[in-house]
Design an enzyme around this catalytic site. Structure first.
Site, PDB file in Angstrom:
ATOM      1  N   GLU A 243      37.847  36.391  28.007  1.00 30.64           N
ATOM      2  CA  GLU A 243      38.295  35.957  26.577  1.00 30.64           C
ATOM      3  C   GLU A 243      39.381  36.935  26.187  1.00 30.64           C
ATOM      4  O   GLU A 243      39.960  36.597  25.066  1.00 30.64           O
ATOM      5  CB  GLU A 243      36.933  36.598  25.784  1.00 30.64           C
ATOM      6  CG  GLU A 243      36.517  38.012  25.704  1.00 30.64           C
ATOM      7  CD  GLU A 243      34.896  38.275  25.400  1.00 30.64           C
ATOM      8  OE1 GLU A 243      35.104  39.257  24.669  1.00 30.64           O
ATOM      9  OE2 GLU A 243      34.186  37.424  25.733  1.00 30.64           O
TER      10      GLU A 243
ATOM     11  N   SER B  61      29.262  31.999  32.422  1.00 27.13           N
ATOM     12  CA  SER B  61      28.141  32.797  32.835  1.00 27.13           C
ATOM     13  C   SER B  61      26.831  32.753  31.656  1.00 27.13           C
ATOM     14  O   SER B  61      25.888  33.415  31.914  1.00 27.13           O
ATOM     15  CB  SER B  61      28.728  34.300  32.782  1.00 27.13           C
ATOM     16  OG  SER B  61      29.074  34.497  31.556  1.00 27.13           O
TER      17      SER B  61
END
Length: 446
Positions: free
Chosen positions: A333, A186
């Protein structure tokens, strides 16, 4: 996956003798700090960043902007915390200027630096060369490089679509509409949006890929742009699906206090979950675009409970850790820490939607599979994630592949498994400086 070197600098991961009970002050958000630095550098007036994260990634960003002429002065100031207290801490005053080359940028292995700054460099007057760690050469940049060429930039990368490369800045960039495939990161979208207000025609970014991971990070970019006066049209605000438009215009200087890094709070919350203890994270924001905020939901499902107060987030483990079936596409993450907890659970887990993690600091899916299995675990890599069947684990070396989140994942496992030794725990300095001291301090408070 990167082949790890012979184990050196092994850190004995502390083993928890009982339930933790601690307050942990987590440093500022890397994602917010680096976006704020870029926006402040492109503003029409000076700005302040208070309580910024001071880590390898953010110092690389600051150093890169300084190389292009931006003034960044470090000082000490006080600011209000979420709980209303006056907190003294570091502050950075950012003095924007006409960007210029020649300059050399060291990106390290920071995705935000290698992707957010080529559009900034296109606005500089002169060449800006980008280089970094060996692993940075393996991380995709083609989404940014190809888009900038369409928007009018000249970039030399010898056709690789990766580092090293040189952006030949002309002092301005036409901008306008561009199509990109941001399926692998992204950050490709955020990179173009952050500099978009300074392009002559602004920018219209149309994502044409099959998936788009880490949407909260794009929302963070949009919110921060709007906060400094940019006009941004998004799919959420009634625009076309997968299209973001930024109108050209001046950006305001801001006085911004950086939120704690909620993703870096993960190992400490995990410690409460794994040990059946309690951890308080001060200044957890009531509203945020940080992906780490989803830990409240995920770790509650895995057996904990949490309460968000005016002071911060209090997370309590129940003494049991449950498996989970979860799509982590928006919060990839968090996968290493969740995988570590899942390896200690009482039932299997399936982590989905994170195929893009193969292109992060290391191939995180392969690395987690190998390292947990070498401690006696049963992890299977799937097309887009991991399947984890808990088994009794034993001590051993946990390799980190120079990946900060691998190091903290190993520390989580070490709480419950004696004899875990983490290779190169110093890699946590990428986003969480002083992690070993914070970790041992948390356990010392138990």
């Amino acid at each position: 996956m990167t082949v790890h070197p012979a184990p050196t600098a092994l850190w004995p991961a502390p083993h928890a003798s009982g339930a933790v009970d601690a307050t942990v002050h987590v440093p500022g958000s890397k994602s917010v700090t680096n976006r704020a630095l870029v926006l402040a550098a492109l503003a029409s007036e000076p700005g302040w960043l208070r309580r910024p994260l001071r880590s390898r990634d953010t110092l690389l960003m600051a150093g890169a902007l300084r190389a292009m002429g931006v003034g960044i002065e470090e000082t000490v100031s006080s600011a209000s915390s979420v709980s209303g207290e006056r907190v003294t801490g570091e502050a950075w005053r950012v003095l924007p200027t006409d960007l210029h080359g020649p300059a050399t940028v060291d990106v390290g292995n920071a995705g935000t630096v290698m992707r957010f700054l080529p559009p900034v460099a296109a606005l500089a007057d002169g060449p800006v060369r980008f280089d970094g760690d060996p692993r940075s050469y393996e991380r995709p940049l083609n989404g940014v490089i190809d888009a900038l060429r369409v928007l009018g930039a000249r970039i030399d990368d010898d056709g690789r679509g990766t580092l090293p490369l040189t952006v030949h800045g002309a002092g301005a960039l036409d901008g306008g509409p561009v199509e990109i495939d941001a399926s692998s990161s992204s950050q490709f979208v955020s990179a173009l949006l952050l500099s978009g207000p300074r392009f002559n025609q602004g920018v219209e970014v149309r994502h044409i890929g099959s998936t788009l991971p880490s949407m909260p990070h794009i929302r963070m970019t949009v919110d921060m742009l709007r906060a400094v006066g940019a006009q941004v049209d998004t799919p959420e605000s009634g625009g076309e699906p997968n299209v973001w438009r930024v109108t050209p215009g001046a950006l305001l200087g801001r006085d911004l206090t950086i939120e704690p890094d909620l993703s870096n709070a993960q190992p400490f919350l995990a410690a409460a979950l794994v040990t059946g203890g309690k951890v308080l994270i001060p200044d957890w924001p009531a509203r945020t675009t940080q992906p780490g905020d989803r830990l409240r939901e995920i770790f509650t499902e895995m057996g904990g409970s949490c309460e968000l107060t005016d002071y911060g987030l209090e997370f309590t483990g129940s003494g049991a850790v449950h498996g989970i079936d979860v799509d982590l596409g928006d919060v990839g993450e968090l996968t290493p820490g969740i995988a570590a907890v899942a390896a200690l659970a009482d039932s299997p887990s399936t982590l989905r939607g994170v195929a893009h993690l193969r292109l992060h600091e290391t191939d995180r899916l392969a690395a987690l599979t190998k390292e947990i299995n070498e401690l006696g675990g049963d992890v299977t890599e799937t097309a887009d994630g991991l399947h984890i069947r808990p088994r009794p684990l034993h001590g051993g070396v946990f390799h980190t592949y120079e990946d900060h989140r691998m190091a903290t994942a190993g520390a989580i496992i070490g709480l419950a498994v004696e004899g875990v030794r983490i290779e190169n725990v110093a890699t946590t300095a990428k986003t969480l400086p002083d992690f070993p001291d914070l970790w041992t301090g948390m356990l010392g408070a138990a």
